[in-house]
Scaffold this motif. Structure first.
Motif, PDB file in Angstrom:
ATOM      1  N   TYR A   3       1.023  -1.204   0.078  1.00 29.33           N
ATOM      2  CA  TYR A   3      -0.116  -0.037  -0.041  1.00 29.33           C
ATOM      3  C   TYR A   3       0.762   1.352   0.015  1.00 29.33           C
ATOM      4  CZ  TYR A   3       0.765   1.150   4.869  1.00 29.33           C
ATOM      5  OH  TYR A   3       1.412   1.376   5.989  1.00 29.33           O
ATOM      6  N   PHE A   4       0.176   2.393  -0.133  1.00 32.12           N
ATOM      7  CA  PHE A   4       0.979   3.633  -0.233  1.00 32.12           C
ATOM      8  C   PHE A   4      -0.263   4.542   0.066  1.00 32.12           C
ATOM      9  CE2 PHE A   4      -0.090   3.215  -4.559  1.00 32.12           C
ATOM     10  CZ  PHE A   4      -0.579   4.659  -5.142  1.00 32.12           C
ATOM     11  N   ARG A   5       0.119   5.808   0.465  1.00 33.94           N
ATOM     12  CA  ARG A   5      -0.793   6.755   0.923  1.00 33.94           C
ATOM     13  C   ARG A   5      -0.864   7.860  -0.367  1.00 33.94           C
ATOM     14  NH1 ARG A   5      -3.399   6.380   5.423  1.00 33.94           N
ATOM     15  NH2 ARG A   5      -2.532   5.118   6.732  1.00 33.94           N
ATOM     16  N   ILE A   6      -2.125   8.429  -0.527  1.00 41.03           N
ATOM     17  CA  ILE A   6      -2.283   9.778  -1.449  1.00 41.03           C
ATOM     18  C   ILE A   6      -2.832  10.527  -0.425  1.00 41.03           C
ATOM     19  CG2 ILE A   6      -3.351  10.532  -3.525  1.00 41.03           C
ATOM     20  CD1 ILE A   6      -3.210   7.860  -4.717  1.00 41.03           C
ATOM     21  N   PHE A   7      -2.400  11.563  -0.106  1.00 40.85           N
ATOM     22  CA  PHE A   7      -2.871  12.535   1.025  1.00 40.85           C
ATOM     23  C   PHE A   7      -3.357  11.776   2.233  1.00 40.85           C
ATOM     24  CE2 PHE A   7      -3.785  14.323  -3.285  1.00 40.85           C
ATOM     25  CZ  PHE A   7      -3.005  15.470  -3.139  1.00 40.85           C
ATOM     26  N   GLN A   8      -4.745  11.649   2.621  1.00 40.09           N
ATOM     27  CA  GLN A   8      -4.938  10.979   3.715  1.00 40.09           C
ATOM     28  C   GLN A   8      -5.550   9.586   3.401  1.00 40.09           C
ATOM     29  OE1 GLN A   8      -7.924  13.501   5.586  1.00 40.09           O
ATOM     30  NE2 GLN A   8      -6.570  15.050   5.843  1.00 40.09           N
ATOM     31  N   ASP A   9      -5.562   9.083   2.002  1.00 40.42           N
ATOM     32  CA  ASP A   9      -6.238   7.893   1.676  1.00 40.42           C
ATOM     33  C   ASP A   9      -5.035   6.869   1.629  1.00 40.42           C
ATOM     34  OD1 ASP A   9      -8.862   8.693   1.535  1.00 40.42           O
ATOM     35  OD2 ASP A   9      -8.638   9.333  -0.320  1.00 40.42           O
ATOM     36  N   ARG A  10      -5.290   5.694   2.234  1.00 37.53           N
ATOM     37  CA  ARG A  10      -4.465   4.551   1.926  1.00 37.53           C
ATOM     38  C   ARG A  10      -4.937   3.623   0.772  1.00 37.53           C
ATOM     39  NH1 ARG A  10      -2.625  -0.004   6.185  1.00 37.53           N
ATOM     40  NH2 ARG A  10      -2.439  -1.651   4.998  1.00 37.53           N
ATOM     41  N   VAL A  11      -3.725   3.563  -0.171  1.00 33.64           N
ATOM     42  CA  VAL A  11      -4.301   2.779  -1.693  1.00 33.64           C
ATOM     43  C   VAL A  11      -3.662   1.199  -1.468  1.00 33.64           C
ATOM     44  CG1 VAL A  11      -3.861   2.763  -3.994  1.00 33.64           C
ATOM     45  CG2 VAL A  11      -4.400   4.857  -2.908  1.00 33.64           C
ATOM     46  N   TYR A  13      -2.878  -2.295  -2.858  1.00 36.18           N
ATOM     47  CA  TYR A  13      -2.509  -3.318  -4.239  1.00 36.18           C
ATOM     48  C   TYR A  13      -2.438  -4.642  -3.664  1.00 36.18           C
ATOM     49  CZ  TYR A  13      -2.209   0.694  -7.110  1.00 36.18           C
ATOM     50  OH  TYR A  13      -2.151   1.939  -7.805  1.00 36.18           O
ATOM     51  N   ARG A  37     -12.964  10.065  -2.078  1.00 35.94           N
ATOM     52  CA  ARG A  37     -12.520   9.609  -3.278  1.00 35.94           C
ATOM     53  C   ARG A  37     -13.787   9.600  -4.252  1.00 35.94           C
ATOM     54  NH1 ARG A  37     -12.750   5.114  -6.294  1.00 35.94           N
ATOM     55  NH2 ARG A  37     -10.846   4.289  -7.352  1.00 35.94           N
TER      56      ARG A  37
END
Length: 71
Positions: A3-11, A13, A37
């Motif tokens: 996973y990685f973060r985009i702003f406050q969201d955790r994405v 994979y 989102r």
């Protein structure tokens, strides 16, 4: 998976079949898109399976899963 973060969201994979099954079938209620989102992608994705949560997502997933079933 990773996973990685985009702003406050955790994405997330996922690459392992068991992880995908856990997320999409066994424990789907714990994985939400979130209102931010949804708002950002609504013009692009509409209110389809890739941009909704909860009961609407579950119904669309059930409907679309029939396309991938072997009878």
């Amino acid at each position: 998976g990773y996973y990685f973060r985009i702003f406050q969201d955790r994405v997330n994979y996922l690459i392992e079949p068991d992880d995908v099954q856990h997320m999409l079938q066994t424990n789907w209620k714990n994985y939400i898109q979130g209102p931010l989102r949804n708002a950002v992608f609504e013009d692009f994705l509409g209110k389809g399976i890739f941009n909704i949560d909860g009961a609407l997502w579950f119904e669309q997933r059930k409907t679309s899963s029939k396309l991938f079933s072997v009878a």
